[in-house]
Design an enzyme around this catalytic site. Structure first.
Site, PDB file in Angstrom:
ATOM      1  N   HIS A  62       0.714  -0.314  10.380  1.00  0.00           N
ATOM      2  CA  HIS A  62       0.966   1.101  10.149  1.00  0.00           C
ATOM      3  C   HIS A  62      -0.263   1.953  10.453  1.00  0.00           C
ATOM      4  O   HIS A  62      -1.389   1.496  10.297  1.00  0.00           O
ATOM      5  CB  HIS A  62       1.351   1.338   8.686  1.00  0.00           C
ATOM      6  CG  HIS A  62       2.524   0.545   8.232  1.00  0.00           C
ATOM      7  ND1 HIS A  62       2.732   0.218   6.917  1.00  0.00           N
ATOM      8  CD2 HIS A  62       3.557  -0.009   8.912  1.00  0.00           C
ATOM      9  CE1 HIS A  62       3.848  -0.485   6.800  1.00  0.00           C
ATOM     10  NE2 HIS A  62       4.365  -0.638   7.996  1.00  0.00           N
ATOM     11  N   TYR A 132      -4.949   1.939  -2.751  1.00  0.00           N
ATOM     12  CA  TYR A 132      -5.807   2.451  -1.689  1.00  0.00           C
ATOM     13  C   TYR A 132      -5.908   3.965  -1.746  1.00  0.00           C
ATOM     14  O   TYR A 132      -5.018   4.656  -2.181  1.00  0.00           O
ATOM     15  CB  TYR A 132      -5.357   1.981  -0.306  1.00  0.00           C
ATOM     16  CG  TYR A 132      -3.962   2.381   0.126  1.00  0.00           C
ATOM     17  CD1 TYR A 132      -3.776   3.435   1.022  1.00  0.00           C
ATOM     18  CD2 TYR A 132      -2.855   1.678  -0.322  1.00  0.00           C
ATOM     19  CE1 TYR A 132      -2.513   3.783   1.448  1.00  0.00           C
ATOM     20  CE2 TYR A 132      -1.585   2.028   0.104  1.00  0.00           C
ATOM     21  CZ  TYR A 132      -1.422   3.081   0.986  1.00  0.00           C
ATOM     22  OH  TYR A 132      -0.166   3.428   1.403  1.00  0.00           O
ATOM     23  N   LYS A 167      11.884  -0.940   8.990  1.00  0.00           N
ATOM     24  CA  LYS A 167      11.013  -0.255   9.951  1.00  0.00           C
ATOM     25  C   LYS A 167       9.993  -1.218  10.562  1.00  0.00           C
ATOM     26  O   LYS A 167       9.625  -1.072  11.718  1.00  0.00           O
ATOM     27  CB  LYS A 167      10.341   0.968   9.344  1.00  0.00           C
ATOM     28  CG  LYS A 167       9.269   0.692   8.351  1.00  0.00           C
ATOM     29  CD  LYS A 167       8.642   1.983   7.836  1.00  0.00           C
ATOM     30  CE  LYS A 167       7.633   1.653   6.765  1.00  0.00           C
ATOM     31  NZ  LYS A 167       7.050   2.804   6.158  1.00  0.00           N
TER      32      LYS A 167
END
Length: 181
Positions: A62, A132, A167
C-alpha cells in the site's frame, strides 16, 4: 533510542530503549526531539491501529500518491510480523528494491518509512496489533496498491495461500500504476 540507517535513503529501523525494574518496564516509543537530533524532522498528525486475527495474513502493498504521500512510523504492540518496504521513488538508486525487518511486541523495533515507499506485512502470529503514525492524513483518492506477488518487485513472502483482502487480491502490478508515481 537507537536510529539505525538502512541501505535505503531515508528508511530507518528504530530501537527504543526499554527500562525495567520489578514493576515492569517503560520505553519512549516516539520523541520528535530525539528524531530531530538524528536528522529526522517529521511531525506526525495521526495515529492508526490495525488488528489481524490470523497468522498468515498479508496486508499490502500500500501507498499514497503525492500530494498526499505519507511518511510512516510503524511498530507492533502485539504479536509478530515480517514488515516490507518497497522503494517506488523513480529517481532512487534503490527503485523497485525491497527491505524487510521483523517487528514484534518482543523486539520492540520500529521502522520509519519515508514518502515514496510502498509498505506491507505478513503476520507470523495470531492476534497481531500494528500501530503507526502518519504525517499526512489518509486520502482515499490518492491511495494506491501494488500486487503482493508482483514478480518485478520479487518479494519472497514465504507463504503460498495467505489471507488477503479483496483489494489486495486484485491489486495491479507496479508496471500498471508506475506512470502515476
Amino acid at each position: 533510542m537507537q536510529v539505525l540507517k538502512t541501505n535505503f535513503e531515508g528508511l530507518y529501523v528504530i530501537q527504543p530503549q526499554q527500562i525495567g525494574d520489578n514493576r515492569g518496564w517503560f520505553m519512549e516509543t516516539y520523541s520528535l526531539t530525539t528524531l530531530q537530533e538524528k536528522g529526522i524532522d517529521t511531525v506526525f498528525v495521526q495515529d492508526n491501529h490495525s488488528y489481524s486475527a490470523q497468522a498468515g495474513t498479508i496486508r499490502g502493498l500500500h501507498g499514497q500518491l503525492e500530494p498526499f504521500g505519507q511518511t510512516r512510523l510503524f511498530r507492533v504492540t502485539r504479536g509478530t510480523v515480517i514488515f516490507y518496504a518497497v522503494d517506488v521513488r523513480k529517481d532512487s538508486p534503490t527503485y523497485k528494491k525491497w527491505f524487510c525487518v521483523e517487528l514484534s511486541s518482543g523486539n520492540k523495533k520500529e521502522v520509519y518509512v519515508p514518502k515514496g515507499f510502498l509498505h506491507g506485512y505478513k503476520t507470523v502470529t495470531e492476534h497481531v496489533e500494528m500501530q503507526y503514525k502518519v504525517d499526512v492524513p489518509y486520502n482515499p483518492k490518492y491511495r494506491f496498491h501494488v500486487n503482493w506477488q508482483d514478480k518485478e518487485i520479487g518479494i519472497n513472502w514465504g507463504i503460498d495461500h495467505p489471507i488477503l483482502s479483496e483489494k489486495d487480491k486484485t491489486a495491479p502490478m507496479l508496471k500498471d500504476v508506475e506512470a502515476s508515481l
